[in-house]
Design an enzyme around this catalytic site. Structure first.
Site, PDB file in Angstrom:
ATOM      1  CG  HIS A  31      51.743  13.763  28.479  1.00  0.00           C
ATOM      2  ND1 HIS A  31      53.187  13.548  28.352  1.00  0.00           N
ATOM      3  CD2 HIS A  31      52.198  15.202  28.945  1.00  0.00           C
ATOM      4  CE1 HIS A  31      53.178  14.645  29.363  1.00  0.00           C
ATOM      5  NE2 HIS A  31      52.888  15.708  29.360  1.00  0.00           N
ATOM      6  CG  HIS A  34      53.100  13.967  33.073  1.00  0.00           C
ATOM      7  ND1 HIS A  34      51.955  14.497  32.657  1.00  0.00           N
ATOM      8  CD2 HIS A  34      53.568  14.330  33.824  1.00  0.00           C
ATOM      9  CE1 HIS A  34      52.039  15.634  32.287  1.00  0.00           C
ATOM     10  NE2 HIS A  34      52.499  16.069  33.010  1.00  0.00           N
ATOM     11  N   GLY A 145      61.497  16.229  34.741  1.00  0.00           N
ATOM     12  CA  GLY A 145      61.272  16.499  32.754  1.00  0.00           C
ATOM     13  C   GLY A 145      62.350  17.380  32.830  1.00  0.00           C
ATOM     14  CD  GLN A 151      58.660  22.779  36.069  1.00  0.00           C
ATOM     15  OE1 GLN A 151      57.586  23.585  35.989  1.00  0.00           O
ATOM     16  NE2 GLN A 151      58.965  21.283  35.852  1.00  0.00           N
ATOM     17  CB  VAL A 174      58.588  11.408  26.616  1.00  0.00           C
ATOM     18  CG1 VAL A 174      57.575  10.182  25.773  1.00  0.00           C
ATOM     19  CG2 VAL A 174      59.490  10.600  28.191  1.00  0.00           C
ATOM     20  CB  SER A 183      53.230  19.776  26.128  1.00  0.00           C
ATOM     21  OG  SER A 183      52.419  20.575  26.929  1.00  0.00           O
TER      22      SER A 183
HETATM   23  P1  AMP Z   1      53.234  19.431  34.525  1.00  0.00           P
HETATM   24  O1  AMP Z   1      52.365  17.621  34.599  1.00  0.00           O
HETATM   25  O2  AMP Z   1      53.514  20.460  33.120  1.00  0.00           O
HETATM   26  O3  AMP Z   1      53.259  20.189  35.031  1.00  0.00           O
HETATM   27  O4  AMP Z   1      54.019  18.246  34.233  1.00  0.00           O
HETATM   28  C1  AMP Z   1      54.956  17.685  35.355  1.00  0.00           C
HETATM   29  C2  AMP Z   1      56.316  16.866  35.953  1.00  0.00           C
HETATM   30  O5  AMP Z   1      56.167  16.354  34.153  1.00  0.00           O
HETATM   31  C3  AMP Z   1      57.389  18.207  35.118  1.00  0.00           C
HETATM   32  O6  AMP Z   1      58.537  17.975  35.098  1.00  0.00           O
HETATM   33  C4  AMP Z   1      57.541  17.981  33.262  1.00  0.00           C
HETATM   34  O7  AMP Z   1      58.821  18.748  32.915  1.00  0.00           O
HETATM   35  C5  AMP Z   1      58.000  16.687  33.602  1.00  0.00           C
HETATM   36  N1  AMP Z   1      57.515  16.085  31.880  1.00  0.00           N
HETATM   37  C6  AMP Z   1      56.060  17.615  31.200  1.00  0.00           C
HETATM   38  N2  AMP Z   1      56.236  17.032  29.566  1.00  0.00           N
HETATM   39  C7  AMP Z   1      56.937  16.162  29.894  1.00  0.00           C
HETATM   40  C8  AMP Z   1      57.639  14.471  28.162  1.00  0.00           C
HETATM   41  N3  AMP Z   1      57.397  15.474  27.400  1.00  0.00           N
HETATM   42  N4  AMP Z   1      58.789  14.655  28.705  1.00  0.00           N
HETATM   43  C9  AMP Z   1      59.163  14.230  30.215  1.00  0.00           C
HETATM   44  N5  AMP Z   1      58.652  15.218  30.997  1.00  0.00           N
HETATM   45  C10 AMP Z   1      58.092  15.292  30.867  1.00  0.00           C
END
Ligand code: AMP
Length: 281
Positions: A31, A34, A145, A151, A174, A183
C-alpha cells in the site's frame, strides 16, 4: 526490475548493483505506506531492493499467517512503477532450510512489553528474519515505518548491538484520509468495522492535543485515548501505553518525548497505531 528468488541470485545482484543500495523489507500486499518507504529509499540511494516475504516465524499459532493477504502480481506491478531495481521473494524453504537453528533474541524490556507481551515469540521471529534479510541485501540503508514503532526500536537495538553496517531509517506513518494508518491487515475489516476504525487514531490525537496544551500525566493521556476509542463499541482495547520511545519503559511523568501506542481488536482484526509526543528520535 529483477525478481530474485534465491540467496545466490540476491547476492549476485548486490555485487553488480550501484555504490549505494537502499533496502525495504515487507510482507507484501503493498500500500502507500510501503511505497513511501520505497520512494525515500530511491531518493537516497543508487538502487533499491524490496523484499516480499511473509515470515512464518513471527506469527504465533493464533495469528493470521495462513490468511495474511498476498498478491504477487499486483505488488510487482506497483514496484515496477516506483523504479525499484530488484525484488527479493524467497520461499520459506530458501530462508529456513533443513537444520536452521539460529535466532536473534533482543532481550529485556524492549521485547517483553506491548506487542511482545501480546504476541510471544513475535520479535524473535522478526529480528531473526530482519537480520537475515539485512545480511542478504547488503544495503547501506534500510527503511522502516514508524507505524510499527516497537519493531523499529527492536531493529535499531539489534543493528547497533550486532554492529550491522547499515543505517536504519525511520519513515512516517502514511494514513488514509480519515486518519486510519494504512496496513495490509485493513483488508480484513468489514465495511462496518472500517467505518469505526479511525477512532484509534482519533484517540491518539486526543492525547497529542492534551500534551500540546501542557498535560504531562500519562494516566490522563492514556484515559483520553481510551475514552475516545471506546466510543466505538466494536473496539476491544488491548492496551494504551505512554512510554519512553527508546526503551519502551512506561513513564510515570512525561518529561521529554513519549511514545503513545495503542492496540485494539476490531472483530477478528488486530490493529495497532502510535504517535510520538515531543521530539522524535
Ligand atoms: P509489513 O509489510 O506490514 O511488514 O510492513 C513493511 C514495512 O512497511 C515496515 O517497516 C512497516 O512499518 C512499514 N509500514 C507499514 N504500514 C505503514 C504505514 N501505514 N506507513 C508507513 N510505513 C508503514
Amino acid at each position: 526490475m529483477r525478481v530474485l528468488r534465491t540467496l545466490v541470485e540476491a547476492r549476485a545482484w548486490r555485487r553488480a548493483a550501484g555504490a549505494t543500495v537502499g533496502f525495504v523489507p515487507t510482507m507484501g500486499y503493498l500500500h502507500e505506506g510501503h511505497l513511501e518507504l520505497v520512494r525515500r529509499a530511491r531518493a537516497e540511494n543508487d538502487a533499491v531492493i524490496v523484499s516480499i516475504f511473509v515470515n512464518p516465524t513471527q506469527f504465533g499459532p493464533k495469528d493470521d499467517f495462513s490468511r495474511y493477504p498476498r498478491d504477487e502480481a499486483r505488488d510487482l506491478a506497483l514496484l515496477e512503477v516506483e523504479g525499484v531495481a530488484a525484488v527479493f521473494m524467497p520461499t520459506v524453504e530458501e530462508m529456513y532450510p533443513e537444520g536452521f537453528a539460529t535466532a536473534v533474541d533482543v532481550s529485556g524490556g524492549l521485547t517483553s512489553v506491548l506487542e511482545g507481551a501480546a504476541r510471544p515469540g513475535h520479535f524473535r521471529g522478526m529480528a531473526t528474519v530482519v537480520a537475515k534479510l539485512l545480511s542478504i541485501a547488503g544495503a547501506e540503508r534500510a527503511y522502516f515505518g514508524r507505524k510499527d514503532a516497537q519493531q523499529l526500536a527492536v531493529v535499531r537495538r539489534m543493528a547497533s548491538d550486532l554492529n550491522l553496517a547499515v543505517e536504519i531509517v525511520p519513515c512516517d506513518t502514511v494514513r488514509e484520509p480519515d486518519g486510519l494508518a494504512m496496513s495490509s491487515r485493513n483488508t480484513y475489516l468489514t465495511s462496518e468495522e472500517r467505518r469505526a476504525a479511525p477512532a484509534l487514531y482519533a484517540g491518539l490525537r486526543q492525547a497529542l492535543a492534551l500534551f500540546e496544551g501542557g498535560e504531562r500525566d500519562p494516566a490522563v493521556l492514556r484515559e483520553a485515548v481510551r475514552a475516545r476509542v471506546v466510543v466505538e463499541p466494536a473496539f476491544a482495547l488491548e492496551y494504551v501505553s505512554v512510554a519512553d520511545p527508546e526503551t519502551l519503559a512506561e513513564l510515570d511523568w512525561v518529561k521529554g518525548a513519549a511514545l503513545v501506542s495503542v492496540a485494539a481488536r476490531l472483530g477478528r482484526t488486530r490493529l495497532i497505531d502510535n504517535v510520538t509526543l515531543g521530539e522524535r528520535g
